[in-house]
Design a protein around this motif. Structure first.
Motif, PDB file in Angstrom:
ATOM      1  N   ASP A  32      10.063   3.141   4.699  1.00 32.23           N
ATOM      2  CA  ASP A  32       9.679   1.609   4.755  1.00 32.23           C
ATOM      3  C   ASP A  32       9.755   1.023   6.340  1.00 32.23           C
ATOM      4  N   ASN A  88      11.111  -3.793  -7.675  1.00 28.87           N
ATOM      5  CA  ASN A  88      10.871  -5.448  -7.832  1.00 28.87           C
ATOM      6  C   ASN A  88       9.569  -5.668  -8.597  1.00 28.87           C
ATOM      7  N   GLY A  94      11.359 -10.660  -6.109  1.00 28.02           N
ATOM      8  CA  GLY A  94      11.307 -10.320  -4.758  1.00 28.02           C
ATOM      9  C   GLY A  94      10.286  -9.213  -4.656  1.00 28.02           C
ATOM     10  N   THR A  96       6.910  -8.347  -2.840  1.00 24.27           N
ATOM     11  CA  THR A  96       5.777  -8.634  -1.879  1.00 24.27           C
ATOM     12  C   THR A  96       4.601  -7.866  -1.753  1.00 24.27           C
ATOM     13  N   HIS A 103      12.081   1.708  -4.639  1.00 20.60           N
ATOM     14  CA  HIS A 103      12.786   1.871  -3.238  1.00 20.60           C
ATOM     15  C   HIS A 103      13.936   2.714  -3.354  1.00 20.60           C
TER      16      HIS A 103
HETATM   17  P1  AMP Z   1       8.895  -5.237  -2.203  1.00 24.24           P
HETATM   18  O1  AMP Z   1       9.597  -6.504  -1.810  1.00 24.24           O
HETATM   19  O2  AMP Z   1       9.756  -4.765  -3.407  1.00 24.24           O
HETATM   20  O3  AMP Z   1       7.336  -5.402  -2.879  1.00 24.24           O
HETATM   21  O4  AMP Z   1       8.897  -4.125  -0.987  1.00 24.24           O
HETATM   22  C1  AMP Z   1       7.818  -3.933  -0.295  1.00 24.24           C
HETATM   23  C2  AMP Z   1       8.488  -3.088   0.655  1.00 24.24           C
HETATM   24  O5  AMP Z   1       7.288  -2.449   1.460  1.00 24.24           O
HETATM   25  C3  AMP Z   1       9.230  -3.946   1.807  1.00 24.24           C
HETATM   26  O6  AMP Z   1      10.531  -3.036   1.994  1.00 24.24           O
HETATM   27  C4  AMP Z   1       8.473  -3.741   3.235  1.00 24.24           C
HETATM   28  O7  AMP Z   1       9.208  -3.505   3.944  1.00 24.24           O
HETATM   29  C5  AMP Z   1       7.745  -2.361   2.803  1.00 24.24           C
HETATM   30  N1  AMP Z   1       6.332  -2.277   3.382  1.00 24.24           N
HETATM   31  C6  AMP Z   1       5.396  -3.357   3.540  1.00 24.24           C
HETATM   32  N2  AMP Z   1       4.239  -3.048   4.204  1.00 24.24           N
HETATM   33  C7  AMP Z   1       4.538  -1.671   4.601  1.00 24.24           C
HETATM   34  C8  AMP Z   1       3.976  -0.464   5.585  1.00 24.24           C
HETATM   35  N3  AMP Z   1       2.620  -0.692   5.991  1.00 24.24           N
HETATM   36  N4  AMP Z   1       4.487   0.640   5.546  1.00 24.24           N
HETATM   37  C9  AMP Z   1       5.874   0.594   4.943  1.00 24.24           C
HETATM   38  N5  AMP Z   1       6.479  -0.222   4.306  1.00 24.24           N
HETATM   39  C10 AMP Z   1       5.792  -1.214   4.257  1.00 24.24           C
END
Ligand code: AMP
Ligand code: ZN
Length: 137
Positions: A32, A88, A94, A96, A103
């Protein structure tokens, strides 16, 4: 199915480089970029599923086996003191990035990951009502 607008489709299928720690025909696991703690990684299917509701059953069962294998490996290598596995679904929860991901978060004594919630107080009548609504026989 892939979604041409989805960043995790592009990463999972190798169109965008990532810090990959595991790959097979169905999944890519990469670090991540905004880690909650050292070694935070994401298990991402190569096909596009927005969330757990959409995730295909075979992948759904495989993903937790993979999580166990990687949690054991990461714990051995990183010498972490504990481990969170979380996932999530929906912005309100949560999420995104709207491509299913699990995770893998190694935890260390004194880390600042702060993965917590404010506990409510379960009332007996509410528990009974919920059991009536939710029980699966
Ligand atoms: P969520 O909030 O559960 O959708 O988690 C999305 C995760 O993706 C977050 O922990 C971000 O830091 C991670 N993330 C977003 N874009 C990237 C990327 N290009 N490479 C690695 N991690 C990412
Ligand atoms: Zn996608």
């Amino acid at each position: 199915m892939k979604d041409s607008t989805c960043i995790f489709c592009k990463i999972a299928n190798g169109e965008i480089p990532s810090s990959t720690i595991y790959e097979d025909e169905d999944f890519r696991v990469f670090l991540d970029l905004g880690p909650a703690a050292r070694g935070h990684a994401l298990i991402v299917p190569k096909e596009h599923y927005a969330n757990i509701y959409e995730l295909e059953d075979t992948l759904c069962s495989r993903v937790f086996l993979l999580a166990k294998k990687l949690a054991l490996h990461m714990t051995e290598v990183l010498h972490c003191d504990g481990f969170n596995i979380m996932q999530n679904n929906g912005a309100v929860a949560g999420q995104t990035v709207f491509h299913f991901h699990l995770h893998l978060i190694p935890r260390y004594e004194g880390d600042k990951a702060g993965i917590r919630w404010n506990p409510g107080s379960a009332k007996p009548e509410e528990l009974a009502k919920l059991v009536e609504m939710l029980r699966v026989d």
